[in-house]
Structure formats: C-alpha cells, structure tokens
Design a protein around this motif. Structure first.
Motif, PDB file in Angstrom:
ATOM      1  N   UNK A 287      -2.042  -3.744 -18.555  1.00  0.00           N
ATOM      2  CA  UNK A 287      -3.554  -4.658 -18.985  1.00  0.00           C
ATOM      3  C   UNK A 287      -4.418  -3.486 -18.578  1.00  0.00           C
ATOM      4  N   UNK A 288      -4.360  -2.669 -17.531  1.00  0.00           N
ATOM      5  CA  UNK A 288      -5.369  -2.080 -17.283  1.00  0.00           C
ATOM      6  C   UNK A 288      -4.881  -0.584 -16.971  1.00  0.00           C
ATOM      7  N   UNK A 289      -5.923   0.336 -16.703  1.00  0.00           N
ATOM      8  CA  UNK A 289      -5.742   1.715 -16.468  1.00  0.00           C
ATOM      9  C   UNK A 289      -5.371   1.857 -14.820  1.00  0.00           C
ATOM     10  N   UNK A 290      -4.029   1.917 -14.845  1.00  0.00           N
ATOM     11  CA  UNK A 290      -3.615   2.027 -13.373  1.00  0.00           C
ATOM     12  C   UNK A 290      -2.903   3.309 -12.920  1.00  0.00           C
ATOM     13  N   UNK A 291      -3.238   3.555 -11.827  1.00  0.00           N
ATOM     14  CA  UNK A 291      -2.882   5.082 -11.104  1.00  0.00           C
ATOM     15  C   UNK A 291      -1.833   4.504  -9.810  1.00  0.00           C
ATOM     16  N   UNK A 292      -0.834   4.958  -9.716  1.00  0.00           N
ATOM     17  CA  UNK A 292       0.061   4.666  -8.474  1.00  0.00           C
ATOM     18  C   UNK A 292       0.339   5.747  -7.662  1.00  0.00           C
ATOM     19  N   UNK A 293      -0.129   5.956  -6.374  1.00  0.00           N
ATOM     20  CA  UNK A 293       0.353   7.158  -5.615  1.00  0.00           C
ATOM     21  C   UNK A 293       1.099   6.768  -4.618  1.00  0.00           C
ATOM     22  N   UNK A 294       2.223   7.128  -4.487  1.00  0.00           N
ATOM     23  CA  UNK A 294       3.081   6.872  -3.205  1.00  0.00           C
ATOM     24  C   UNK A 294       3.335   7.794  -2.241  1.00  0.00           C
ATOM     25  N   UNK A 295       3.269   8.082  -1.099  1.00  0.00           N
ATOM     26  CA  UNK A 295       3.675   8.733   0.000  1.00  0.00           C
ATOM     27  C   UNK A 295       4.831   8.583   0.675  1.00  0.00           C
ATOM     28  N   UNK A 296       6.093   9.346   0.899  1.00  0.00           N
ATOM     29  CA  UNK A 296       7.053   9.071   1.813  1.00  0.00           C
ATOM     30  C   UNK A 296       7.449  10.180   2.377  1.00  0.00           C
ATOM     31  N   UNK A 297       8.225   9.893   3.301  1.00  0.00           N
ATOM     32  CA  UNK A 297       8.994  11.402   4.052  1.00  0.00           C
ATOM     33  C   UNK A 297       9.544  12.146   3.194  1.00  0.00           C
ATOM     34  N   UNK A 298      10.337  11.651   2.358  1.00  0.00           N
ATOM     35  CA  UNK A 298      11.345  12.336   1.509  1.00  0.00           C
ATOM     36  C   UNK A 298      11.924  11.272   0.294  1.00  0.00           C
ATOM     37  N   UNK A 299      12.819  11.774  -0.341  1.00  0.00           N
ATOM     38  CA  UNK A 299      13.166  10.833  -1.580  1.00  0.00           C
ATOM     39  C   UNK A 299      14.282   9.888  -1.087  1.00  0.00           C
ATOM     40  N   UNK A 300      15.084  10.289   0.188  1.00  0.00           N
ATOM     41  CA  UNK A 300      16.107   9.639   0.614  1.00  0.00           C
ATOM     42  C   UNK A 300      15.451   7.830   0.970  1.00  0.00           C
ATOM     43  N   UNK A 301      14.145   8.008   1.410  1.00  0.00           N
ATOM     44  CA  UNK A 301      13.444   6.755   2.095  1.00  0.00           C
ATOM     45  C   UNK A 301      12.717   6.235   1.305  1.00  0.00           C
ATOM     46  N   UNK A 302      12.532   6.944  -0.073  1.00  0.00           N
ATOM     47  CA  UNK A 302      11.598   6.052  -0.967  1.00  0.00           C
ATOM     48  C   UNK A 302      11.961   4.954  -1.671  1.00  0.00           C
ATOM     49  N   UNK A 303      11.764   3.855  -1.439  1.00  0.00           N
ATOM     50  CA  UNK A 303      12.252   2.733  -1.983  1.00  0.00           C
ATOM     51  C   UNK A 303      11.739   2.400  -3.280  1.00  0.00           C
ATOM     52  N   UNK A 304      12.446   1.559  -4.217  1.00  0.00           N
ATOM     53  CA  UNK A 304      11.992   1.230  -5.488  1.00  0.00           C
ATOM     54  C   UNK A 304      11.548   2.251  -6.590  1.00  0.00           C
ATOM     55  N   UNK A 305      12.028   3.343  -6.337  1.00  0.00           N
ATOM     56  CA  UNK A 305      11.640   4.569  -6.929  1.00  0.00           C
ATOM     57  C   UNK A 305      11.771   4.336  -8.566  1.00  0.00           C
ATOM     58  N   UNK A 306      12.648   3.704  -8.904  1.00  0.00           N
ATOM     59  CA  UNK A 306      12.653   3.635 -10.479  1.00  0.00           C
ATOM     60  C   UNK A 306      12.014   2.768 -10.950  1.00  0.00           C
ATOM     61  N   UNK A 307      11.254   1.876 -10.062  1.00  0.00           N
ATOM     62  CA  UNK A 307      10.196   0.887 -10.672  1.00  0.00           C
ATOM     63  C   UNK A 307       8.877   1.478 -10.949  1.00  0.00           C
ATOM     64  N   UNK A 308       8.605   2.729 -10.364  1.00  0.00           N
ATOM     65  CA  UNK A 308       7.387   3.493 -10.435  1.00  0.00           C
ATOM     66  C   UNK A 308       7.546   4.488 -11.943  1.00  0.00           C
ATOM     67  N   UNK A 309       7.810   3.852 -12.947  1.00  0.00           N
ATOM     68  CA  UNK A 309       8.348   4.476 -14.067  1.00  0.00           C
ATOM     69  C   UNK A 309       7.258   4.812 -15.043  1.00  0.00           C
ATOM     70  N   UNK A 310       5.858   4.528 -14.758  1.00  0.00           N
ATOM     71  CA  UNK A 310       4.620   4.858 -15.756  1.00  0.00           C
ATOM     72  C   UNK A 310       4.361   6.175 -15.540  1.00  0.00           C
ATOM     73  N   UNK A 311       3.551   6.396 -16.524  1.00  0.00           N
ATOM     74  CA  UNK A 311       2.886   7.873 -16.699  1.00  0.00           C
ATOM     75  C   UNK A 311       1.927   8.260 -15.714  1.00  0.00           C
ATOM     76  N   UNK A 312       1.148   7.317 -15.035  1.00  0.00           N
ATOM     77  CA  UNK A 312       0.131   7.736 -13.928  1.00  0.00           C
ATOM     78  C   UNK A 312       0.569   7.387 -12.618  1.00  0.00           C
ATOM     79  N   UNK A 313       1.779   7.860 -12.424  1.00  0.00           N
ATOM     80  CA  UNK A 313       2.532   7.782 -10.973  1.00  0.00           C
ATOM     81  C   UNK A 313       2.722   9.064 -10.559  1.00  0.00           C
ATOM     82  N   UNK A 314       2.437   8.880  -9.058  1.00  0.00           N
ATOM     83  CA  UNK A 314       2.481  10.296  -8.434  1.00  0.00           C
ATOM     84  C   UNK A 314       3.188  10.118  -7.149  1.00  0.00           C
ATOM     85  N   UNK A 315       4.059  11.028  -6.947  1.00  0.00           N
ATOM     86  CA  UNK A 315       5.084  10.900  -5.700  1.00  0.00           C
ATOM     87  C   UNK A 315       4.811  12.024  -5.121  1.00  0.00           C
TER      88      UNK A 315
END
Ligand code: FAD
Length: 388
Positions: A287-315
């Motif tokens: 619905x809106x212009x959304x940017x999602x930035x997520x910080x984690x220690x590393x990929x092993x502890x990054x939960x719900x990873x595959x749900x952050x699948x839009x274009x404007x997502x940054x890890x």
C-alpha cells in the motif's frame, strides 16, 4: 481536584523524592512483595532482581507528580503504561495497595525529612494520579477485544533462527479473532512448572492482522554463567509444545502504524525487535512506499529472513559469518549509521524502530541528528517503560 497548597508541597518535594527515588521504590517493592506475596504473580520477578522495575515505577511517579498541576502533560506516557497495564490485567483494586506501600516507603526511607503534611499531600497526589490511570484503563478495557485472559492453543511452533521461534496461536474456543494494529502486542500468562509465581510477559504480534491465528516470535534469552536464563522465553522454547494451551490477553499497545498519513514508512529493527515491524511491513508493503532495515549479529540469528523479501529491504550484519559472506546475504557489515541511512531511505518519512537498548539509542540519536521531526519518530522498547 487538589488544592493549591497540596500541589505546591508535592512539586516542592519532587526533587527530594526523586533523589531517593530508587531507594524508595526498592524498599516499597521489597516490603509489599513480602507482606502481599500474591502480588508476585503480577510483577516481573526478574526485573525486581535487576532493579528495572523499581526504576520504572520511580520515574513514572515523579514524572506524574512534577506535572500535578496539569496531568495532561503526561498523557502520552500514561497511554503507553495504561496499555501495558491492560495487557497485564491490572485492576482498580490494585491501586490502593500500591499507594499504601509507596507512602510507607516514603516515610521509612526519608524519616524525619518529611513531616505529616508532606505525607498527606503525597497521599492526595497519588490518589489523583491513580484515578487518572484507572479511568484511562477503564476505557481501554471497554474497547478491548476480550478482558483478562483467553485460552489459546499452540497450533504450530516454528524455529525461525538459532534463537527465535514462532508460535501460532488459535483460540481454544474456536471463536473469531480480533483485528489489531500492526505493532501491537499480546500478553501471556506463564505458569512455569517448579517456578513459584505466575509470570506475565508481552510479545509483539509478528504477522499481519486478518489471519486465522495470532503469531508471536520469541527470542530465547539464554543467560550466561553468571546470569540465569530468561524465565518465560526459555519455558516457551523448551517446554511449551504444539497442542498446549496458554492464557493470552487481548492485543494492546500504542506503538502502531499511523495509517492516517501517506508518507513513506521506514522500519528499523535490531535483533528480535523486528517482530512488530514485520507485522507493519506485511500489512503495508503493498500500500505504501516501505523501507525495512534489519540489523542482526549474523545470518544465524536472523529470524523471519525469507519474509523480508521486498525490494526495499536491507540487511545489516554486525559480524557476518563465512556462510553469510558466501551467500552475500547482507547489504552492509557493521552497524546502521546515519551516513548510510540517508543514502538508502527518504527523509520525509514516518520512522519506526525497535531493538536492543544500544540499537535504540543509536537510532534515536541518528534520527535526531538528521533532523527528523519528533512526530515522525515512533519506537517500542521491550523493557520496562522509563528505563531506556
Ligand atoms: P526474564 O526472566 O524476564 O529475564 C530477562 C533478562 O534478564 C534475560 O536476558 C535474563 O537472562 C536476564 N536475567 C535473569 N536474571 C537476572 C539477574 N539476576 N540479573 C540480571 N539479569 C538477569 N520478546 C521477544 O522475544 N519477542 C517479541 O516480539 C517481544 N515483544 C515485546 C513487546 C513488548 C511491548 C515488550 C515490553 C517486550 C517484548 N518482548 C519480546 C520481551 C519479552 O516480553 C520478555 O521480556 C523476554 O522474552 C524475556 O523474558 P524472560 O521471562 O525470558 O526473561
């Protein structure tokens, strides 16, 4: 309404009480929980040990008392606390007990430094503050999807990362689910085998509303050699199984997506702080212009990873693992900082953030430095209100 003299006394003594704030509230909790042990079922007993609960109460009472002329000045803070109280099922009858022990603690800690007139003034002021909370909470209970606790079955338990596990909850009564605002949380009442008190915790809803379940995603608070593991998260991870039934309070909380603006949305999360933001993301990404930035220690502890699948997502991984590097699983190594942020998200946006304390401070500092107006900055903190 309090008379002028009473208000003057309260305002004049706020600094004295504030100076001894934690001594008073530490004493208050100790005595109250010794004499009224049944209240241990309402308080977070870990926060008693680490001092966070007394600090939160002290800050709230002194903030309220210093605005005793016009309590509407504390309305935003009162709103957040009242939402939490409703999720904990705090009732009007609890307030006089708190008042009684608070006044006893003031007398006992300050001794001769306070006379009868001061104590009387604080008693009246406490009554006024309590009435404010009781009336706000009464409105919230009336508007709540259900009051107290409703039983939910753990329909599904899904491991999301090395530390985070999701629980899909469905009402045991088979009834319908309320809608909620993305960003809100539920309360859970945990009766942990071999632990003497009921413990209550909040968990943000991590999926979009409108599903036939409520989902929470919980990080295991593992503890260390010196620090015991978290009570409720460990119980959820290790003992609660699919098919079990848990009491849940209705969705609450005043951290939610402002749907009255059409500005772009910037979501900034650290660690398990991604849960409320994931709900916002899923609800609003189309619905809106959304940017999602997520910080984690590393990929092993990054939960719900595959749900952050839009274009404007940054890890952003603090210390990417070899596997993270091989998979090119992240956009930035290190931390989220202002120089980077201003290159990836627009300034004219509504910002929402949630994460561990250090992350929260860094985001708050960065957004202020960037000159983002306060009304566009929203956050949730997973610890007790007033301790951040
Ligand atoms: P507690 O027993 O409360 O312990 C807390 C921490 O203190 C642990 O890390 C523990 O190791 C440490 N500790 C224990 N004893 C001591 C001691 N003596 N001294 C010092 N430290 C000690 N969490 C999520 O995982 N997902 C969510 O979506 C989520 N949403 C939340 C939303 C809100 C609005 C709030 C307020 C909190 C949210 N939380 C969330 C946090 C959650 O409510 C709990 O606080 C968290 O799960 C830890 O609870 P616990 O009972 O496991 O740990």
């Amino acid at each position: 309404r309090l008379d002028e003299r009473t208000r003057e006394i309260v305002k004049a003594t706020v600094p004295v009480l504030a100076e001894h704030g934690e001594a008073i509230t530490t004493h208050f909790y100790k005595r109250m929980l010794t004499e009224r042990p049944e209240l241990k079922n309402y308080f977070n007993m870990t926060h008693q040990k680490d001092g966070k609960q007394p600090r939160a109460l002290a800050n709230a009472v002194y903030a309220a008392a210093s605005h005793i002329d016009d309590l509407s000045a504390i309305a935003p803070a009162a709103e957040t606390i009242a939402e939490k109280h409703v999720s904990l099922n705090i009732r009007p009858e609890h307030y006089p007990i708190i008042g009684e022990y608070l006044l006893k603690a003031i007398k006992e800690v300050l001794g001769d430094a306070v006379d009868e007139e001061v104590i009387d003034a604080w008693e009246l002021a406490y009554g006024e503050i309590a009435d404010l909370f009781i009336s706000i909470e009464d409105e919230k209970y009336k508007a709540s999807a259900w009051t107290g606790y409703r039983l939910f079955t753990i329909h599904k338990k899904v491991k999301e990362s090395e530390e985070i596990t999701s629980f899909y909850l469905k009402p045991e009564d088979g009834g319908s689910l309320p809608s909620y605002r993305p960003g809100q949380y539920i309360g859970i009442k945990a009766d942990i085998p071999d632990y003497p008190h009921t413990q209550r915790r909040q968990y943000s809803l991590s999926d979009a509303p409108g599903k036939d379940y409520l989902r929470i995603s919980v990080k295991r608070e593992g503890g260390t050699e010196e620090i015991p593991a978290g009570l409720v998260s460990t119980w959820l991870h290790d003992q609660v199984q699919e098919g079990d039934v848990v009491p849940i309070s209705a969705p609450a909380g005043d951290f939610y997506l402002n749907e009255s603006t059409s500005r772009p949305v910037v979501l900034l999360s650290g660690g398990v702080g991604l849960t409320p933001l994931m709900s916002m993301y899923k609800k609003t990404r189309d619905e809106r212009d959304v940017y999602f930035i997520h910080a984690a220690r590393n990929g092993g502890v990054h939960g719900l990873k595959e749900e952050m699948d839009g274009e404007q997502t940054y890890v952003v991984y603090e210390t990417p693992s070899e596997e993270d590097k091989t998979l090119a699983a992240y956009d930035k190594a290190g931390y989220v900082d202002l120089d980077w942020l201003r290159n990836v998200v627009p300034k004219e946006a509504d910002f929402y953030f949630c994460g561990p304390e250090g992350f929260m401070r860094a985001m708050n500092g960065a957004l202020h430095e960037w000159g983002i107006p306060d009304e566009q900055v929203n956050y949730e903190f997973f610890g007790p209100k007033g301790t951040l």
